[in-house]
Design a protein around this motif. Structure first.
Motif, short mmCIF file in Angstrom:
data_model
loop_
_atom_site.label_atom_id
_atom_site.label_comp_id
_atom_site.label_asym_id
_atom_site.label_seq_id
_atom_site.Cartn_x
_atom_site.Cartn_y
_atom_site.Cartn_z
N LEU A 1 118.16 -4.68 -42.49
CA LEU A 1 117.99 -5.88 -41.87
C LEU A 1 116.94 -6.67 -42.49
CD1 LEU A 1 118.46 -8.13 -39.40
CD2 LEU A 1 117.13 -6.66 -38.10
N LEU A 2 117.00 -7.89 -42.77
CA LEU A 2 115.90 -8.69 -43.24
C LEU A 2 115.65 -9.86 -42.20
CD1 LEU A 2 113.68 -9.89 -45.21
CD2 LEU A 2 115.42 -10.67 -46.37
N LEU A 3 114.51 -9.66 -41.47
CA LEU A 3 114.39 -10.85 -40.83
C LEU A 3 113.16 -11.96 -41.60
CD1 LEU A 3 113.59 -9.23 -37.21
CD2 LEU A 3 115.66 -10.32 -37.81
N LEU A 4 113.64 -12.91 -41.73
CA LEU A 4 112.92 -13.94 -42.72
C LEU A 4 112.80 -15.24 -42.21
CD1 LEU A 4 111.93 -14.41 -45.81
CD2 LEU A 4 114.36 -15.18 -46.18
N SER A 5 111.26 -15.43 -42.13
CA SER A 5 110.90 -16.92 -41.56
C SER A 5 111.36 -17.87 -42.68
CB SER A 5 109.50 -16.92 -41.32
OG SER A 5 108.71 -16.80 -42.34
N ALA B 1 113.96 -22.64 -34.28
CA ALA B 1 113.03 -22.73 -33.61
C ALA B 1 112.72 -21.54 -32.90
CB ALA B 1 113.13 -23.97 -32.66
N GLU B 2 113.06 -20.21 -33.45
CA GLU B 2 112.59 -19.13 -32.77
C GLU B 2 111.16 -18.43 -33.13
OE1 GLU B 2 114.45 -16.80 -30.72
OE2 GLU B 2 115.77 -18.62 -30.53
N LEU B 3 110.63 -19.03 -34.12
CA LEU B 3 109.25 -18.49 -34.22
C LEU B 3 108.08 -19.43 -34.07
CD1 LEU B 3 109.87 -16.94 -37.94
CD2 LEU B 3 110.04 -15.65 -35.74
N ASN B 4 107.22 -19.14 -33.24
CA ASN B 4 105.85 -19.89 -32.88
C ASN B 4 104.65 -19.35 -33.41
OD1 ASN B 4 107.20 -22.01 -30.93
ND2 ASN B 4 107.94 -20.17 -30.01
N TYR B 5 103.93 -20.27 -33.98
CA TYR B 5 102.85 -19.69 -34.46
C TYR B 5 101.41 -20.30 -33.67
CZ TYR B 5 105.72 -18.80 -38.54
OH TYR B 5 106.54 -18.11 -39.47
N GLU B 6 100.39 -19.80 -34.19
CA GLU B 6 98.97 -20.30 -33.52
C GLU B 6 98.26 -20.86 -34.78
OE1 GLU B 6 97.15 -16.51 -32.29
OE2 GLU B 6 98.45 -16.36 -30.66
#
Length: 190
Positions: free
Chosen positions: A132-136, A170-175
């Motif tokens: 599995l590759l999870l890629l932003s 829109a699953e990834l949120n960053y600081e």
């Protein structure tokens, strides 16, 4: 506040040259859940370009390897004695074979096509069959050519041997790191 969260992890403030926008605590937890659904106890998992994910990922019963070019992030994690293999490496170059293979790779490259290509190629070299590759990827409105960049990433990944299983918008949120907050404040933006 990202400064407090990064300090809570025991990591130093990200440097602009490292392209490090840390995931929020909620995003780190969600990524770990997604990986946990895919891998078995004892499997090897790699993290490319997301050093702040390492302390959270090490809670799984997997062998975690961080591969990142940031010497300061590696030093911070070594100082914290995280249970992970830490490798300072530029992902524009092939990963040495001695590193082995992985059941999953979580990859957060800087949002420029050349970086995505390099990170995808490194994942193709190191992932086990059916891994599995999870890629932003770059959000739609980040810059004018973002839509073309997103299409390029999908086409390139397919050519590298990957099948697209899911797009999770829109699953990834960053600081926002301090340097970015300061730059925005200088322009009157919060």
């Amino acid at each position: 506040d990202s400064k407090e969260d990064i300090q809570e992890l025991g990591l130093g403030e990200p440097h602009p040259a490292d392209y490090d926008w840390p995931f929020t605590p909620e995003t780190r937890e969600e990524l770990v859940k997604r990986v946990a659904e895919t891998v078995q106890s004892g499997d090897a998992v790699a993290i490319f370009g997301a050093p702040t994910l390492v302390p959270t990922m090490t809670r799984l019963q997997v062998r975690t390897t961080l591969i990142d070019r940031s010497q300061s992030a590696i030093a911070d994690l070594e100082r914290l004695r995280v249970r992970a293999d830490l490798m300072q490496h530029d992902l524009f170059r092939p990963i040495p074979a001695r590193v082995g293979s992985f059941a999953a790779v979580v990859s957060d490259p800087p949002w420029y096509p050349a970086y995505h290509h390099a990170f995808i190629l490194r994942a193709a070299e190191t992932l086990q069959k059916e891994g599995l590759l999870l890629l932003s990827v770059i959000p739609w409105l980040t810059r004018p050519q973002a839509i073309e960049d997103r299409k390029d990433i999908i086409v390139f990944a397919h050519a590298a041997g990957f099948d697209l299983a899911e797009i999770a918008p829109a699953e990834l949120n960053y600081e926002s790191p301090r340097f970015e907050r300061c730059a925005l404040a200088a322009e009157g933006l919060r």
